[in-house]
Structures are given as structure tokens and as C-alpha cells.
Design an enzyme around this catalytic site. Structure first.
Site, short mmCIF file in Angstrom:
data_model
loop_
_atom_site.label_atom_id
_atom_site.label_comp_id
_atom_site.label_asym_id
_atom_site.label_seq_id
_atom_site.Cartn_x
_atom_site.Cartn_y
_atom_site.Cartn_z
N CYS A 1 -23.58 8.76 35.94
CA CYS A 1 -22.92 7.64 35.41
C CYS A 1 -21.33 7.82 35.68
O CYS A 1 -21.09 8.92 35.63
CB CYS A 1 -23.08 7.58 33.70
SG CYS A 1 -24.89 7.31 33.55
N HIS B 1 -26.04 14.17 34.05
CA HIS B 1 -25.25 13.36 33.35
C HIS B 1 -23.59 13.29 33.73
O HIS B 1 -23.04 14.33 34.38
CB HIS B 1 -25.11 13.73 31.91
CG HIS B 1 -26.12 13.29 30.95
ND1 HIS B 1 -26.45 12.00 30.92
CD2 HIS B 1 -26.83 13.93 30.26
CE1 HIS B 1 -27.47 11.71 30.15
NE2 HIS B 1 -28.01 13.05 29.79
#
Length: 380
Positions: free
Chosen positions: A227, A171
Site C-alpha cells: 500500500c 504492508h
């Protein structure tokens, strides 16, 4: 996991890797952090980009010092690495088992990338640290403390023409920029497996640990499959798919500001006109100042290259490809290099984007610690 076993190569009790091959004694000569200090390999890696005295394909990097240019600090020089020295690698994959937002492909990304660089790029399992949460050893867990310690290990004692490889799959996110070096006002971050207790890791800290200490001629290739990762390493020089250096897009900002002003004018809102124009001016000046600060403070004489999964304002896909969970960028990178290992930087960027564009909206980014000749041969 045929070919290298479940534990990414030979089992090593020091790092907590386990797997099918028979165990061997733990390596000697570990440093104060518990990671081994390895001597340079006996034979230098021949990357196969030259044959019988003849070069072909994109040219290799020059061996002399280069002038920065492009608005970088005056008087500085940088040096490309020919990647013939010692090789070290750090790979991190986090699926966040049992947590909200659990991912599926990040550990597979590490297995695929580690296999590729050992089989094709001269990296050795014994010169590699892998952090994934499926490992039994506490030292092998991708915690904040272990990640920062492993980053320090990766760059320690690096010499000119060494090749360092960093891969993160997990992440990513953003947080408010506190030092004025981000055009959009946000720092990029990565999330360790224990981020809920230990917190995230900000791009400024990553840059300080892995980029700032490097000498001229040391190569660090960094892959961020996460991301909001477009500037996850805070490298000042960003390149387009045409191989052209990108600058702050003030024209685009101007168009948005004028469009808002025109909309306000059509509605008779004189206050809105002023707000639209002055808002653009403020944002444009802030973005330009942030870009200049990044060049002044984050330009490096080392040879640092980053490929990110997407732009800062985009997400990177956790996908299923050929019945395997994988990060879209990690899969595209390995696929592009397997198809043609002798590509220039700009060719590789376009190859990766071509693989992704039919199914994914993310736009992988290429950035560098110095002005880059994107027509040179990509090596790592």
C-alpha cells in the site's frame, strides 16, 4: 510448490532455506555480512530479444551515455543497462503471522516471482536472497536489520550492465516528510516483520542504500507490492500509461482550490474565498518545490526502474486468484510477462493495469531514476 520446492530452490543452510530437494554444502567465500560473493556467470544471459541478426519488437536499450534533460541537473549523463552482466536478486515476503492486519499472499508472491525470474530471466538461486517469516533461520527472517543488510548486499560491487532485482510484498504506509522532498508531505514506508519493536523503513533510507551507490549502467528493477507505494523508492521520473512524463498536477490542484473558493463565495463567506485561494497557492508551491528537490537530489546516472502496486494515496490488494492467495500486482506482473515477454515499458504498464482494472481500483505506477524512453524493450 512443484518445480522449485518449498524453500525457493535448492536448500541453503546459510540463508535458512529448507525444502524437498537433497541438501548440498553451504557455498564458500562469504563476506562480512554472511552473504556469498559470487563471480560473474561463465556465460552471459541471452534474453532472446534478438534472433539471427534481426531485431524485432521494441528496440533494446542504447549502449551509449544519455543526456538527462527534462529539468534534471545540467551536465549529468546516465546509462541504460543491457543486463548482460552479473545478476543478483533480493525478495521479501511478509504475512505478519499472528499480528493485527495479517496478510495471506505475500510469501506466495515471493515464490511466484523467484520462480519466474529463475526460469525466464537468467537469475540463479545461488545469487538470490529470500527473506520470509516461514524460514527456520534467523538470518532468513524479514526483520528490519536483515532487510537493510540484504539491501546492502544486493547493490554491493555492482558493475555496469549488471542486473539487480528487488521485490517486496508486505504492508506499506506513510509518515510525515521531514526533508521537503515529498509533494504530498508524506514519506512512504515499508513494515518489517518486527516493525512494532524495530520500526518501519522510510523511502529516503531505501533510496540511500539501494539507489545512491549505483554506477551508470547498473540496472535495478524494483517491485513494491504494498500500500501507498507509488514513490516507495523516491525516483523522480513518473510515467503515465501513454508513456508521458508526469509533472505535478497544478491544474488539478487549482481546480480544487477554485471550487472551494466558489463554494465559499456562494455562501457569502469572504474569509473562505481567501482561504481556498491562498491554501491552493501554498499547496501548489510546496508540491512544485518538493518535485524540484526530488529531481535535484534523487536523479541517478544508474538505470533504476520501479513498478509499484498503487499510487501513494491508494492501497494494494491482498487477493485470491485461481484459488491462491497473492498480491494483485505480483500476480498481474507475472501474468503479463508470461503472456508477452517482449513488451516495452509503457506496454507492460498498460498490460498490468488492464489485468487489474476490472476488479481493483489500484493504479500501478512506473517510475525511473532518469528520463526514460518508455518505448524501449523492458528487460530485467
Amino acid at each position: 510448490m512443484s518445480g522449485y520446492g518449498y524453500g525457493y530452490g535448492q536448500p541453503n543452510s546459510q540463508y535458512g532455506w529448507g525444502g524437498a530437494p537433497p541438501p548440498r554444502p553451504p557455498p564458500p567465500n562469504t563476506d562480512q555480512y554472511g552473504y556469498q560473493q559470487f563471480p560473474p556467470p561463465q556465460q552471459q544471459y541471452n534474453d532472446g530479444y534478438r534472433g539471427h541478426g534481426q531485431s524485432y519488437g521494441p528496440p533494446p536499450p542504447p549502449t551509449t551515455q544519455q543526456q538527462f534533460g527534462h529539468g534534471a541537473p545540467e551536465g549529468y549523463t546516465f546509462q541504460y543497462s543491457n543486463c548482460t552482466g552479473r545478476r543478483k536478486a533480493l525478495l521479501i515476503g511478509i504475512n505478519y503471522f499472528g499480528q493485527s492486519g495479517e496478510l495471506r499472499g505475500c510469501i506466495n508472491d515471493v515464490k511466484n516471482l523467484s520462480a519466474y525470474i529463475t526460469e525466464n530471466c537468467g537469475y540463479r538461486w545461488e545469487d538470490m536472497v529470500v527473506l520470509t517469516e516461514e524460514q527456520q533461520s534467523e538470518r532468513g527472517q524479514p526483520t528490519r536489520e536483515n532487510i537493510l543488510r540484504a539491501m546492502q548486499w544486493l547493490v554491493r560491487d555492482a558493475q555496469p550492465n549488471d542486473a539487480l532485482f528487488f521485490h517486496y510484498s508486505g504492508h506499506g504506509g506513510s509518515t510525515k516528510d521531514l526533508d521537503g522532498d515529498e509533494q504530498d508531505g508524506n514519506d512512504e514506508v515499508i513494515y518489517p516483520v518486527d516493525f512494532q519493536k524495530a520500526g518501519h523503513i522510510v523511502d529516503d533510507e531505501i533510496h540511500h542504500i539501494m539507489v545512491k551507490p549505483l554506477q551508470p549502467g547498473v540496472r535495478l528493477t524494483a517491485i513494491f507490492d504494498s500500500c501507498h507505494s507509488g514513490s516507495a523508492l523516491d525516483l523522480p521520473y513518473l510515467y503515465s500509461t501513454q508513456g508521458v512524463l508526469k509533472e505535478p498536477n497544478l491544474a488539478k490542484e487549482a481546480g480544487a482550490g477554485l471550487l472551494n473558493a466558489f463554494s465559499a463565495y456562494s455562501q457569502g463567506d469572504m474569509g473562505g474565498i481567501a482561504k481556498g485561494i491562498f491554501g491552493f497557492a501554498k499547496k501548489a508551491m510546496k508540491g512544485d518545490a518538493a518535485h524540484e528537490k526530488t529531481k535535484e537530489t534523487k536523479t541517478s546516472p544508474a538505470d533504476v526502474i520501479m513498478l509499484s502496486g498503487c499510487k501513494d494515496n491508494q492501497t494494494s490488494a491482498d487477493a485470491t486468484i485461481a484459488n491462491q492467495a497473492t498480491g494483485a500486482l505480483s500476480h498481474a506482473l507475472v501474468s503479463a510477462l508470461k503472456e508477452n515477454p517482449k513488451q516495452s515499458y509503457v506496454q507492460l504498464l498498460n498490460s498490468i493495469r488492464d489485468i487489474l482494472e476490472s476488479k481493483y481500483s489500484q493504479k500501478p505506477q512506473l517510475s525511473c531514476s532518469h528520463p526514460l524512453d518508455t518505448n524501449l524493450l523492458f528487460i530485467m
